[in-house]
Design a protein around this motif. Structure first.
Motif, PDB file in Angstrom:
ATOM      1  N   SER A 162      36.542   3.955  -9.835  1.00  0.00           N
ATOM      2  CA  SER A 162      36.901   2.596  -9.430  1.00  0.00           C
ATOM      3  C   SER A 162      36.933   1.585 -10.560  1.00  0.00           C
ATOM      4  CB  SER A 162      35.926   2.103  -8.350  1.00  0.00           C
ATOM      5  OG  SER A 162      34.606   2.011  -8.865  1.00  0.00           O
ATOM      6  N   GLY A 163      36.641   2.001 -11.796  1.00  0.00           N
ATOM      7  CA  GLY A 163      36.650   1.038 -12.893  1.00  0.00           C
ATOM      8  C   GLY A 163      35.764  -0.153 -12.580  1.00  0.00           C
ATOM      9  N   ASP A 164      36.284  -1.352 -12.826  1.00  0.00           N
ATOM     10  CA  ASP A 164      35.518  -2.567 -12.547  1.00  0.00           C
ATOM     11  C   ASP A 164      36.028  -3.273 -11.290  1.00  0.00           C
ATOM     12  OD1 ASP A 164      34.181  -1.908 -14.813  1.00  0.00           O
ATOM     13  OD2 ASP A 164      34.595  -3.761 -15.904  1.00  0.00           O
ATOM     14  N   VAL A 165      36.672  -2.513 -10.399  1.00  0.00           N
ATOM     15  CA  VAL A 165      37.051  -3.070  -9.102  1.00  0.00           C
ATOM     16  C   VAL A 165      35.847  -3.087  -8.171  1.00  0.00           C
ATOM     17  CG1 VAL A 165      38.534  -2.803  -7.072  1.00  0.00           C
ATOM     18  CG2 VAL A 165      39.440  -2.301  -9.360  1.00  0.00           C
ATOM     19  N   LEU A 166      35.150  -1.963  -8.079  1.00  0.00           N
ATOM     20  CA  LEU A 166      34.036  -1.841  -7.136  1.00  0.00           C
ATOM     21  C   LEU A 166      32.840  -1.208  -7.825  1.00  0.00           C
ATOM     22  CD1 LEU A 166      33.144  -2.059  -4.110  1.00  0.00           C
ATOM     23  CD2 LEU A 166      33.891   0.324  -3.877  1.00  0.00           C
ATOM     24  N   PHE A 167      31.684  -1.827  -7.659  1.00  0.00           N
ATOM     25  CA  PHE A 167      30.405  -1.296  -8.135  1.00  0.00           C
ATOM     26  C   PHE A 167      29.486  -1.052  -6.946  1.00  0.00           C
ATOM     27  CE2 PHE A 167      31.293  -4.470 -11.729  1.00  0.00           C
ATOM     28  CZ  PHE A 167      31.951  -3.536 -12.507  1.00  0.00           C
ATOM     29  N   LEU A 188      40.476  -5.345  -2.441  1.00  0.00           N
ATOM     30  CA  LEU A 188      39.379  -4.793  -1.662  1.00  0.00           C
ATOM     31  C   LEU A 188      39.818  -4.528  -0.223  1.00  0.00           C
ATOM     32  CD1 LEU A 188      36.423  -7.048  -2.892  1.00  0.00           C
ATOM     33  CD2 LEU A 188      36.952  -4.722  -3.635  1.00  0.00           C
ATOM     34  N   ARG A 189      40.562  -5.457   0.326  1.00  0.00           N
ATOM     35  CA  ARG A 189      41.006  -5.336   1.722  1.00  0.00           C
ATOM     36  C   ARG A 189      42.047  -4.219   1.886  1.00  0.00           C
ATOM     37  NH1 ARG A 189      43.006  -9.913   1.935  1.00  0.00           N
ATOM     38  NH2 ARG A 189      41.070 -11.001   2.428  1.00  0.00           N
ATOM     39  N   GLU A 190      42.983  -4.138   0.952  1.00  0.00           N
ATOM     40  CA  GLU A 190      44.140  -3.259   1.127  1.00  0.00           C
ATOM     41  C   GLU A 190      43.959  -1.884   0.488  1.00  0.00           C
ATOM     42  OE1 GLU A 190      47.297  -5.562  -0.528  1.00  0.00           O
ATOM     43  OE2 GLU A 190      46.955  -7.241   0.869  1.00  0.00           O
ATOM     44  N   LYS A 191      43.149  -1.783  -0.563  1.00  0.00           N
ATOM     45  CA  LYS A 191      43.039  -0.523  -1.284  1.00  0.00           C
ATOM     46  C   LYS A 191      41.668   0.141  -1.150  1.00  0.00           C
ATOM     47  CE  LYS A 191      47.216  -0.799  -2.772  1.00  0.00           C
ATOM     48  NZ  LYS A 191      47.652  -0.808  -4.150  1.00  0.00           N
ATOM     49  N   VAL A 192      40.617  -0.649  -0.990  1.00  0.00           N
ATOM     50  CA  VAL A 192      39.268  -0.077  -0.928  1.00  0.00           C
ATOM     51  C   VAL A 192      38.827   0.172   0.513  1.00  0.00           C
ATOM     52  CG1 VAL A 192      36.837  -0.471  -1.459  1.00  0.00           C
ATOM     53  CG2 VAL A 192      38.582  -1.071  -3.141  1.00  0.00           C
ATOM     54  N   LEU A 193      38.926  -0.837   1.364  1.00  0.00           N
ATOM     55  CA  LEU A 193      38.443  -0.678   2.739  1.00  0.00           C
ATOM     56  C   LEU A 193      39.090   0.485   3.497  1.00  0.00           C
ATOM     57  CD1 LEU A 193      37.946  -4.282   4.191  1.00  0.00           C
ATOM     58  CD2 LEU A 193      36.198  -2.578   3.668  1.00  0.00           C
ATOM     59  N   PRO A 194      40.364   0.812   3.279  1.00  0.00           N
ATOM     60  CA  PRO A 194      40.950   1.933   4.021  1.00  0.00           C
ATOM     61  C   PRO A 194      40.418   3.309   3.624  1.00  0.00           C
ATOM     62  CG  PRO A 194      42.668   0.399   3.319  1.00  0.00           C
ATOM     63  CD  PRO A 194      41.411   0.027   2.599  1.00  0.00           C
ATOM     64  N   LEU A 195      39.680   3.418   2.523  1.00  0.00           N
ATOM     65  CA  LEU A 195      39.183   4.719   2.078  1.00  0.00           C
ATOM     66  C   LEU A 195      38.100   5.228   3.028  1.00  0.00           C
ATOM     67  CD1 LEU A 195      38.940   4.092  -1.766  1.00  0.00           C
ATOM     68  CD2 LEU A 195      40.826   5.123  -0.482  1.00  0.00           C
ATOM     69  N   ALA A 196      38.013   6.542   3.146  1.00  0.00           N
ATOM     70  CA  ALA A 196      37.035   7.161   4.047  1.00  0.00           C
ATOM     71  C   ALA A 196      35.611   6.884   3.587  1.00  0.00           C
ATOM     72  CB  ALA A 196      37.269   8.668   4.109  1.00  0.00           C
ATOM     73  N   GLY A 206      27.160   1.159 -13.911  1.00  0.00           N
ATOM     74  CA  GLY A 206      26.136   1.386 -12.910  1.00  0.00           C
ATOM     75  C   GLY A 206      26.260   2.716 -12.194  1.00  0.00           C
ATOM     76  N   PRO A 207      25.416   2.910 -11.161  1.00  0.00           N
ATOM     77  CA  PRO A 207      25.320   4.212 -10.496  1.00  0.00           C
ATOM     78  C   PRO A 207      26.464   4.477  -9.529  1.00  0.00           C
ATOM     79  CG  PRO A 207      23.873   2.654  -9.422  1.00  0.00           C
ATOM     80  CD  PRO A 207      24.449   1.935 -10.618  1.00  0.00           C
ATOM     81  N   GLN A 208      26.623   5.749  -9.203  1.00  0.00           N
ATOM     82  CA  GLN A 208      27.619   6.129  -8.203  1.00  0.00           C
ATOM     83  C   GLN A 208      27.206   5.625  -6.828  1.00  0.00           C
ATOM     84  OE1 GLN A 208      26.825  10.384  -8.762  1.00  0.00           O
ATOM     85  NE2 GLN A 208      26.425  10.547  -6.568  1.00  0.00           N
ATOM     86  N   THR A 209      28.183   5.568  -5.925  1.00  0.00           N
ATOM     87  CA  THR A 209      27.915   5.135  -4.563  1.00  0.00           C
ATOM     88  C   THR A 209      28.947   5.794  -3.657  1.00  0.00           C
ATOM     89  OG1 THR A 209      27.573   3.181  -3.151  1.00  0.00           O
ATOM     90  CG2 THR A 209      29.297   3.020  -4.829  1.00  0.00           C
ATOM     91  N   THR A 210      29.032   5.342  -2.411  1.00  0.00           N
ATOM     92  CA  THR A 210      30.063   5.818  -1.490  1.00  0.00           C
ATOM     93  C   THR A 210      30.715   4.619  -0.817  1.00  0.00           C
ATOM     94  OG1 THR A 210      28.615   5.975   0.448  1.00  0.00           O
ATOM     95  CG2 THR A 210      28.742   7.919  -0.987  1.00  0.00           C
ATOM     96  N   ILE A 211      31.920   4.834  -0.313  1.00  0.00           N
ATOM     97  CA  ILE A 211      32.599   3.752   0.405  1.00  0.00           C
ATOM     98  C   ILE A 211      31.794   3.344   1.629  1.00  0.00           C
ATOM     99  CG2 ILE A 211      34.633   3.189   1.784  1.00  0.00           C
ATOM    100  CD1 ILE A 211      35.138   3.016  -1.205  1.00  0.00           C
ATOM    101  N   GLY A 212      31.232   4.311   2.358  1.00  0.00           N
ATOM    102  CA  GLY A 212      30.451   3.980   3.537  1.00  0.00           C
ATOM    103  C   GLY A 212      29.264   3.100   3.220  1.00  0.00           C
TER     104      GLY A 212
END
Length: 239
Positions: A162-167, A188-196, A206-212
């Motif tokens: 995700s680069g520096d789009v989402l941490f 965030l609305r159009e590209k991140v939120l639709p991900l599973a 920073g550390p890894q995470t999940t979309i959920g």
């Protein structure tokens, strides 16, 4: 599938190496400041051969080592066209304070072979199928790189660099030249939120995470999802 990541010496920028297996070709993602020795060690440990460098965006802390990594192996660097000029002149995306910090102290060279990324395109590199999502906001040319995660350390359906789009718990700052909070919120609305929800996120810092996890707790994703809650403060992470 092999995914190895480590933080750069400066700004803690995560550099990633992704391959189908040890002993194969790989892609290098975001080789930042002071990563060359450690990157060479990771490549040697897993007997990997870089086929390309992928850049999530054009900020210097993600691109500083791109020329030596590419030049030593005769491989291309991929970047979105909105950040293409930053490979020639990274100071265009820096604040005055950061320009003074870097000015004259960090030699930088543009890679010779640069390929441009297209929103929605699928790159076939090193045996990997990598989908590109243009997600501006941190910079005009910020992108997400997504790929199937089967066989990865997490056995996830999908991995997102995700680069520096989402941490984990935040997003990239939008106050530097080329940044835009409205574009970030749209991304965030159009590209991140639709991900599973089980998508594993490997961020630029920073550390890894999940979309959920981020959907449930990241204040910026909560804001764009329309659930409510207090408006988050302006983000500060990222160069």
């Amino acid at each position: 599938m092999l995914v190895a990541g480590f933080p750069a010496d400066a700004f803690g920028t995560n550099c990633y190496v992704v391959a189908t297996a040890p002993g194969e070709q790989c892609v290098v993602v975001d080789p930042g400041i002071g990563v060359l020795d450690r990157l060479d060690a990771v490549l040697a440990e897993h007997r990997l051969h870089p086929a390309a460098v992928l850049l999530t965006h054009g900020h210097l802390d993600h691109t500083f080592s791109v020329a030596p990594v590419c030049g030593a192996r005769g491989i291309p660097a991929y970047v979105h066209p909105e950040d293409r000029e930053l490979l020639a002149d990274p100071a265009k995306a820096l604040s005055m304070d950061l320009t003074q910090l870097f000015g004259g102290r960090l030699p930088y060279a543009e890679p010779e072979d640069v390929a441009e990324l297209t929103d929605g395109a699928t790159l076939s590199l090193a045996g990997l199928e990598i989908t590109v999502d243009h997600a501006p906001g941190h910079t005009g040319g910020s992108v997400l790189f997504r790929m199937p995660g089967a066989g990865s350390p997490w056995e996830a359906d999908q991995i997102c660099l995700s680069g520096d789009v989402l941490f984990a718990g935040s997003i990239g700052r939008t106050d530097l030249p080329g940044g835009s909070m409205p574009r970030m919120l749209a991304s965030l609305r159009e590209k991140v939120l639709p991900l599973a929800d089980d998508t594993v996120v490997l961020p630029g810092h920073g550390p890894q995470t999940t979309i959920g996890r981020e959907r449930a707790s990241n204040p910026y994703l909560i804001e764009v999802s329309g659930i409510g809650g207090a408006r988050p403060a302006a983000p500060t992470r990222g160069l």
